[in-house]
Design an enzyme around this catalytic site. Structure first.
Site, short mmCIF file in Angstrom:
data_model
loop_
_atom_site.label_atom_id
_atom_site.label_comp_id
_atom_site.label_asym_id
_atom_site.label_seq_id
_atom_site.Cartn_x
_atom_site.Cartn_y
_atom_site.Cartn_z
N SER A 165 -1.48 13.41 0.83
CA SER A 165 -1.18 12.67 1.62
C SER A 165 0.15 11.71 1.06
O SER A 165 0.20 10.70 0.73
CB SER A 165 -2.35 11.55 1.90
OG SER A 165 -3.34 12.23 2.46
N GLY A 167 2.17 10.34 3.24
CA GLY A 167 2.34 9.13 3.88
C GLY A 167 1.74 8.18 3.18
O GLY A 167 2.46 6.98 3.21
N ASP A 168 0.73 8.03 2.42
CA ASP A 168 0.22 7.21 1.73
C ASP A 168 0.91 7.03 0.40
O ASP A 168 1.27 5.85 -0.17
CB ASP A 168 -1.34 7.42 1.32
CG ASP A 168 -2.36 7.21 2.57
OD1 ASP A 168 -2.24 5.87 2.95
OD2 ASP A 168 -2.98 8.13 3.03
N ILE A 169 1.18 8.10 -0.23
CA ILE A 169 1.48 8.30 -1.67
C ILE A 169 2.82 7.53 -1.72
O ILE A 169 3.15 6.81 -2.87
CB ILE A 169 1.54 9.69 -2.27
CG1 ILE A 169 0.01 9.86 -2.40
CG2 ILE A 169 2.08 9.60 -3.53
CD1 ILE A 169 -0.25 11.49 -2.89
N GLY A 172 2.82 4.07 -1.43
CA GLY A 172 2.40 3.34 -2.82
C GLY A 172 3.51 3.35 -3.99
O GLY A 172 3.65 2.23 -4.53
#
Lengths: 395, 395
Positions: A165, A167-169, A172
């Site tokens: 993912s 998009g998330d990582i 972050g």
């Protein structure tokens, strides 16, 4: 060993992936990350499989090195304790849908009144401003909207989601960078601030040359398969027992490569002598090389290429990655002792620092494991006060 | 406007992508990044197409906000000036093959004698330690070896390379995080250090739940296509004129979704009422939804879903990304004025900070644009001394 962020306290309201990945990076570097979770249920990702002795392997992996306190942030008594904690921390992080913190009465404007130097970091799908701000998002949605899918996939095939993912990582990671930049500024000038990172923005920021190619040509790039757009040969080839990635990055590597595949005649071939020629005559060259590489196993070719400085690698599955000698030498798979799951293996810390090496020094917390300790040591509560907060469902 | 890293000086020996991406992040946040390039040729990526008025769009994009000094680091006179610069900078970065800096007589051990507080950051394919350390690597090789390809791709299809060079980019991001962590530690304790980031390590660090899934089950995950591994429906569907990504993240969204597709009967259907049921009966549900979504255009569905809080998005190509209202509202496509290419559009800064917003404040440098200025102001050289260094090919 010393740790880079020792002494930095982070009050962490994030859940699932983008935010927790950010605070994992900070905790790995020694920050004291206090994970605030809803009583009883906790972070949603505690329920994500697969499980080891009933504990989520997903949760354990990205929440190592953190502490957990349970708080019902709708409860006024819990809020009081939350505000007290805000006074003694350096950073507060959240990845709610924009507006959620304001609805809870915990927006940046409120928190900075309590602690003017606080660094407030928000990670969300589309950011805290703009026409899509209020929309919900998941990794799949921002990978789709951000363009990375449109340039990932087999040639002529469908746009393809990136497995992890990202998009998330990546959001972050950028949030962690923002926090560290803000921390530097605060140390120099004594001023806190709000950081607002959007998953969609981060996808745009990592498109590499796709945007400049579009801007220069007016044509949207498409999936290129596994082949490099402009270097040849630079792609996986089938071997007799699998595949091997070969990356002939320049003409001098090309000469070594031809020698090792015993086709020195190709070096001076007028169709293939330089990279522009090889790109032009790709359709001619590909089958010639394909036939040759098919004659040996992946590990036979690897040994030959490694001995001669020709960039190559197997296309590892996860089992091979986990057992790779370099990955293990670099301590990128580490064992963590968990009170319930026992010994489990998780990814290590990728930033190697000579003085302040980050470590996996503590298992992910059991839900609320540190509630009493944190309320006692940071807020000065007594056992009976804590007991009372439990009774009324505040913690 | 204030900038988070104002006053921080970075001597930047990096080339092409991983290192320059790291120093772009630092320069965006206000660090003074001095790019050291070989005379005449400069950073290899100055030759990468596509071009705008003969200038590489690739180079311009990731080298904005930096200055350029040319130095032939094999020339003893140039080295003298290099060592003088080392005395007055905070950070030095390089992404050579391990051992290259030592061969040039510029290894960390040498530089820290000159400036004990220096932060030395190296980004390389496999890192500065371990059995593969000396091997050459490219993005394609570490994507193959690091496992991300093995879990990216269409279901049942081949492992697939991620379009953007995430092997480089993520290593650049982790290096930036390491530098900022080291900077914090140095401010507190006055001690510099070496940071060693390996592209392969970073790939392992971003595999998300793939490692924990393998550890818990003993089975290597495979490409899942564009579908979420455990949430249904959570994938792209064909519309009458394209595709739309739909992400029904929980049962409450499922209920809203069924209402909007006018199939309220599905809400209480015993085959589909909960996410575990929908996962189990995926093969049954997929064609039902596929037929419905095919009846309207992507933008018709988008309007319906957006109005009702159902996470969705188009699968944008690069043209759509560049023209997206949210992307533009967030200033993620910015115009840069370049002396040769004129106005070009490049990605903006994804970390939004309320006090120290990063900006694109300067075009990428012409090769050696700042050589004379830097040697005068930082090393105190005269015009004739600079002229002489040019004559002997040192700069």
């Amino acid at each position: 060993m010393e740790q880079a962020l020792k002494g930095i306290k982070v009050l962490d309201l994030t859940r699932v992936l983008a935010g927790p990945y950010c605070t994992m990076i900070l905790a790995d570097m020694g920050a004291d990350v206090i994970k605030v979770e809803a009583p009883i249920k906790g972070d949603d990702s505690r329920q994500f499989g697969p499980y080891v002795n009933g504990e989520s392997a997903y949760f354990m992996s990205i929440n190592r090195n953190k502490r957990s306190i349970t708080m019902n942030l709708k409860n006024p008594e819990a809020k009081k304790e939350f505000f007290k904690l805000i006074k003694s921390v350096d950073v507060v992080t959240e990845n709610f849908k924009p507006g959620t913190m304001e609805k809870l009465g915990l927006g940046y404007d409120v928190l900075k009144e309590i602690n003017p130097q606080i660094i407030y970091a928000a990670t969300s799908g589309f950011g805290h401003t703009g026409p899509y701000s209020a929309r919900p998002a998941y990794d799949g949605v921002v990978q789709a909207m951000g363009g990375i899918m449109s340039i990932t996939g087999q040639k002529g095939g469908k746009p393809t989601r990136v497995g992890p993912s990202v998009g998330d990582i990546m959001a972050g990671m950028f949030t962690a960078i923002g926090i560290l930049g803000a921390l530097h500024y605060r140390t120099e000038h004594g001023i806190g601030q709000k950081i607002d990172v959007s998953m969609l923005d981060c996808q745009v920021a990592v498109l590499e040359n796709a945007i400049s190619r579009y801007m220069a040509t007016g044509v949207s790039p498409k999936p290129e398969g596994n082949r490099h757009a402009s270097i040849v040969p630079f792609e996986p080839f089938d071997t007799s027992d699998g595949e091997i990635m070969i990356a002939v990055g320049n003409d001098s590597i090309w000469q070594k490569f031809c020698t090792q595949i015993q086709r020195e005649d190709l070096i001076s071939d007028t169709l293939f002598a330089t990279n522009p020629l090889r790109s032009e005559n790709y359709e001619h060259l590909r089958p010639i090389l394909g036939d040759i590489i098919k004659t040996k196993t992946t590990s036979e070719w690897q040994a030959i290429f490694d001995a001669n400085g020709i960039p190559n690698g197997p296309i590892n599955n996860i089992e091979s990655v986990v057992n790779d000698p370099q990955v293990n030498h670099r301590e990128m798979i580490v064992e963590m002792d968990h009170p319930i799951a026992n010994k489990i293996k998780i990814p290590g810390v990728p930033i190697k620092m000579s003085v302040t090496q980050g470590t996996v020094h503590k298992a992910s917390p059991i839900l609320g494991e540190d509630t009493a300790d944190i309320l006692k040591t940071m807020n000065g509560l007594t056992d009976s006060e804590i007991e009372n907060l439990k009774k009324i469902g505040a913690i």
